[in-house]
Design an enzyme around this catalytic site. Structure first.
Site, short mmCIF file in Angstrom:
data_model
loop_
_atom_site.label_atom_id
_atom_site.label_comp_id
_atom_site.label_asym_id
_atom_site.label_seq_id
_atom_site.Cartn_x
_atom_site.Cartn_y
_atom_site.Cartn_z
N THR A 194 2.18 37.52 -15.95
CA THR A 194 1.09 36.73 -16.53
C THR A 194 1.22 36.60 -18.05
OG1 THR A 194 -1.29 36.80 -17.00
CG2 THR A 194 -0.25 38.89 -16.55
N TYR A 220 -5.67 44.39 -16.87
CA TYR A 220 -4.93 43.46 -16.00
C TYR A 220 -3.55 43.19 -16.61
CZ TYR A 220 -3.37 39.04 -14.06
OH TYR A 220 -2.61 38.04 -13.50
#
Ligand code: UD1
Length: 329
Positions: free
Chosen positions: A118, A142
């Site tokens: 990501t 995350y």
């Protein structure tokens, strides 16, 4: 018999679009998904197995039974604010389970591994553009959980025959242009999904988080990539590895961004009616502008995006959202 591909998280939003493309070109697939956020009916090809990507016995059996030569690992939790509230959930599910999966791959001699990472690994980069060699500096669990997995993968590749492609996704949006699958995520937080829910009557209004950013119209700018183009990047990454490509990390985006207001204007045009919006203060942790440097993916993979068009991204999102609304009714 053809060698198999294990797809973890293949019942989820991005995984299911990749399964559709790999299935359409005749790949032999086994999809492992615990259905915590995915949907079994989104898996259009291959054998579906309900289970966890961290379940080593299960994974070991699948790798053997399907003679797996490549693993595509999508299974993960992906909600940034939730990762801040419950970091161990993210380190457990995203990082520890990836470690287990990698151990199974190493033991079974799997040669190719494609990992969903990501743009969150970049945190808040100094300029708008993030390149693959920018130092990772995630600002939430995350992003850190994915960065830790990247490092494990890098180290394993250096100590074994396994080769990997790490794909760092920017802002993924849109749905299958054929309308067979789409983004069905419950409790959505991502901008285009939320805007589509407002247009489809599922939500009352869209909150615009921050109108005083140093951007042309004051709202946040992001690089929105259509999920089908992203899926194709995985197909090309697999081809690259099978052709003997070395391990590599690649940004997945288009290299240009749109502001929140530009997205809202596009949603209004496609919808034919303006959606209700409310301006709010900035959301903590949001960078003003985050755009992918894309020279590397274009050079390394034979990847030519087909849907680099905000209108198409928004239209396919809205079409899918309307289908979901009909199903709910
Ligand atoms: C975040 C992560 C990204 C991750 C993605 C999916 C960061 C910096 N980014 O993307 O790495 O892959 O989630 O989990 O951690 N916005 C609104 N109203 C809304 C929703 C969003 O105004 O209701 C704005 C945001 O302020 C931002 C833009 O829209 O400017 C995009 O936000 P969002 O869709 O949530 O994605 P990111 O935060 O960019």
């Amino acid at each position: 018999m053809k060698r198999g591909i294990l797809v973890t998280g293949g019942a989820g939003y991005i995984g299911s679009h990749v399964v559709k493309q790999l299935g359409a070109i005749g790949e032999r697939l086994v999809v492992l998904d615990n259905l915590s956020t995915g949907f079994a009916d989104a898996v259009l090809y291959g054998d579906f197995v309900e289970g966890d990507s961290g379940d080593m016995d299960r994974v070991e059996t699948l790798l053997r039974d399907y003679d797996v030569d490549a693993v595509l690992h999508f299974a993960a939790h992906t909600i940034v604010p939730e990762s801040v509230a419950d970091p161990l959930k993210y380190y457990g599910n995203n990082t520890c389970k990836t470690r287990n999966l990698l151990q199974c791959c190493a033991e079974a001699g799997v040669k190719h591994f494609i990992f969903s990472s990501t743009a969150a690994v970049y945190g808040i980069p100094p300029g708008a553009y993030a390149a693959e060699d920018s130092p990772p500096a995630p600002i939430n669990p995350y992003g850190t959980s994915k960065w830790m997995s990247e490092m494990m993968l890098r180290d394993l590749s250096q100590s074994s025959d396994l080769k990997h492609v790490i794909l760092r996704y920017f802002n993924v949006a849109g749905s299958d242009p054929e309308g067979k699958i789409g983004q069905s995520t419950r409790k959505a937080t991502l901008l285009i999904k939320v805007a589509a829910e407002v247009a489809a009557g599922k939500r009352e209004k869209l909150l615009i988080f921050g109108t005083d950013y140093p951007t042309p119209d004051g709202t946040g700018v992001r690089d929105y990539i259509h999920v089908s183009d992203l899926a194709d990047a995985h197909v090309q990454a697999l081809r690259y590895l099978r052709a003997g490509g070395t391990s590599v990390t690649l940004n997945c985006g288009y290299g240009h961004g749109y502001s929140v207001r530009q997205v809202v204007d596009q949603v209004n045009r496609v919808n034919g009616l303006p959606i209700a919006v409310e301006e709010q203060p900035r959301r903590p942790g949001d960078p003003p502008e985050l755009v992918a440097a894309v020279e590397k993916i274009r050079r390394v993979l034979d990847w030519t995006p087909k849907y680099d068009n905000l209108e198409v991204i928004v239209r396919t999102s809205l079409e899918w959202e309307r289908k979901l609304a009909v199903r709910r009714a």
